[in-house]
Design an enzyme around this catalytic site. Structure first.
Site, PDB file in Angstrom:
ATOM      1  N   HIS A   1     -10.285  -5.318  -3.222  1.00 53.94           N
ATOM      2  CA  HIS A   1      -8.944  -5.479  -2.658  1.00 53.94           C
ATOM      3  C   HIS A   1      -9.062  -5.813  -1.182  1.00 53.94           C
ATOM      4  CE1 HIS A   1     -10.067  -1.214  -2.476  1.00 53.94           C
ATOM      5  NE2 HIS A   1      -9.389  -1.136  -1.339  1.00 53.94           N
TER       6      HIS A   1
ATOM      7  N   ASP B   1       0.857  -1.192   0.000  1.00 58.12           N
ATOM      8  CA  ASP B   1       0.000   0.000   0.000  1.00 58.12           C
ATOM      9  C   ASP B   1       0.894   1.245   0.000  1.00 58.12           C
ATOM     10  OD1 ASP B   1      -3.220   0.528   1.002  1.00 58.12           O
ATOM     11  OD2 ASP B   1      -1.805   2.210   1.071  1.00 58.12           O
TER      12      ASP B   1
ATOM     13  N   HIS C   1     -11.997  -1.432  -7.120  1.00 55.12           N
ATOM     14  CA  HIS C   1     -11.521  -2.741  -7.603  1.00 55.12           C
ATOM     15  C   HIS C   1     -11.300  -3.545  -6.335  1.00 55.12           C
ATOM     16  CE1 HIS C   1      -8.816  -5.204 -10.507  1.00 55.12           C
ATOM     17  NE2 HIS C   1      -8.762  -5.835  -9.333  1.00 55.12           N
TER      18      HIS C   1
HETATM   19  P1  5GP Z   1      -9.686   1.516   0.309  1.00 53.91           P
HETATM   20  O1  5GP Z   1      -9.725   2.838   1.005  1.00 53.91           O
HETATM   21  O2  5GP Z   1     -10.399   1.578  -1.033  1.00 53.91           O
HETATM   22  O3  5GP Z   1     -10.113   0.357   1.134  1.00 53.91           O
HETATM   23  O4  5GP Z   1      -8.152   1.230   0.012  1.00 53.91           O
HETATM   24  C1  5GP Z   1      -7.471   1.745  -1.064  1.00 53.91           C
HETATM   25  C2  5GP Z   1      -6.009   1.689  -0.715  1.00 53.91           C
HETATM   26  O5  5GP Z   1      -5.253   1.889  -1.893  1.00 53.91           O
HETATM   27  C3  5GP Z   1      -5.568   2.766   0.286  1.00 53.91           C
HETATM   28  O6  5GP Z   1      -5.044   2.152   1.452  1.00 53.91           O
HETATM   29  C4  5GP Z   1      -4.513   3.567  -0.491  1.00 53.91           C
HETATM   30  O7  5GP Z   1      -3.424   3.979   0.314  1.00 53.91           O
HETATM   31  C5  5GP Z   1      -4.098   2.599  -1.576  1.00 53.91           C
HETATM   32  N1  5GP Z   1      -3.663   3.246  -2.789  1.00 53.91           N
HETATM   33  C6  5GP Z   1      -4.288   4.271  -3.450  1.00 53.91           C
HETATM   34  N2  5GP Z   1      -3.619   4.592  -4.566  1.00 53.91           N
HETATM   35  C7  5GP Z   1      -2.531   3.761  -4.607  1.00 53.91           C
HETATM   36  C8  5GP Z   1      -1.455   3.621  -5.542  1.00 53.91           C
HETATM   37  O8  5GP Z   1      -1.340   4.307  -6.557  1.00 53.91           O
HETATM   38  N3  5GP Z   1      -0.526   2.670  -5.264  1.00 53.91           N
HETATM   39  C9  5GP Z   1      -0.602   1.872  -4.146  1.00 53.91           C
HETATM   40  N4  5GP Z   1       0.374   0.982  -3.962  1.00 53.91           N
HETATM   41  N5  5GP Z   1      -1.608   1.977  -3.263  1.00 53.91           N
HETATM   42  C10 5GP Z   1      -2.559   2.901  -3.492  1.00 53.91           C
HETATM   43 ZN    ZN Z   2      -9.929  -2.807 -11.885  1.00 45.30          ZN
END
Ligand code: 5GP
Ligand code: ZN
Length: 114
Positions: free
Chosen positions: A100, A30, A98
């Protein structure tokens, strides 16, 4: 899928720090870690979130959890413990549409997940 950040990462169009890959699954660090170990495990096929898992695509979820167990051992967090979490929709603060799974470990995590 076009304009999906994680599809672009899987395709190598956006750089990432890969920790695991197989036919079905991609895992990477992340960019904004919330714990000493913070890894995202995603299906290579685009699924927008946990609400879109169904009989047609759910096999990949077991692949993701098999990968997560391997990754946790490789990262040295399996023994002390770790958390796997997925956010779905607005109330959960899902920011990337997407599917995750976050793997978090390397420190004592808070019991309050709310
Ligand atoms: P969500 O908030 O959707 O559960 O998690 C998305 C995660 O993706 C977040 O923890 C954020 O830090 C991570 N993230 C967002 N953009 C990027 C990126 O460009 N590269 C990586 N490695 N992680 C990302
Ligand atoms: Zn996707």
């Amino acid at each position: 899928m076009e304009d999906c950040l994680f599809c672009k990462i899987i395709a190598g169009e956006i750089p990432s720090t890969k920790v695991y890959e197989d036919e079905f699954v991609y895992a990477f660090k992340d960019i904004n870690p919330l714990a000493p170990v913070h890894i995202l495990v995603v299906p290579k096929n685009h699924i927008s979130g946990a609400d879109e898992i169904n009989g047609e695509n759910s096999a990949v979820v077991s692949k993701i959890f098999e990968a997560a167990a391997k990754i946790a051992k490789e990262q040295g967090i399996a023994e002390d413990g770790f958390r796997i979490v997925t956010n779905c929709g607005e109330n959960s603060c899902q920011s990337v549409k997407h599917l995750h799974f976050h793997i978090l470990g390397g420190k004592q995590l808070k019991a309050d997940m709310g």
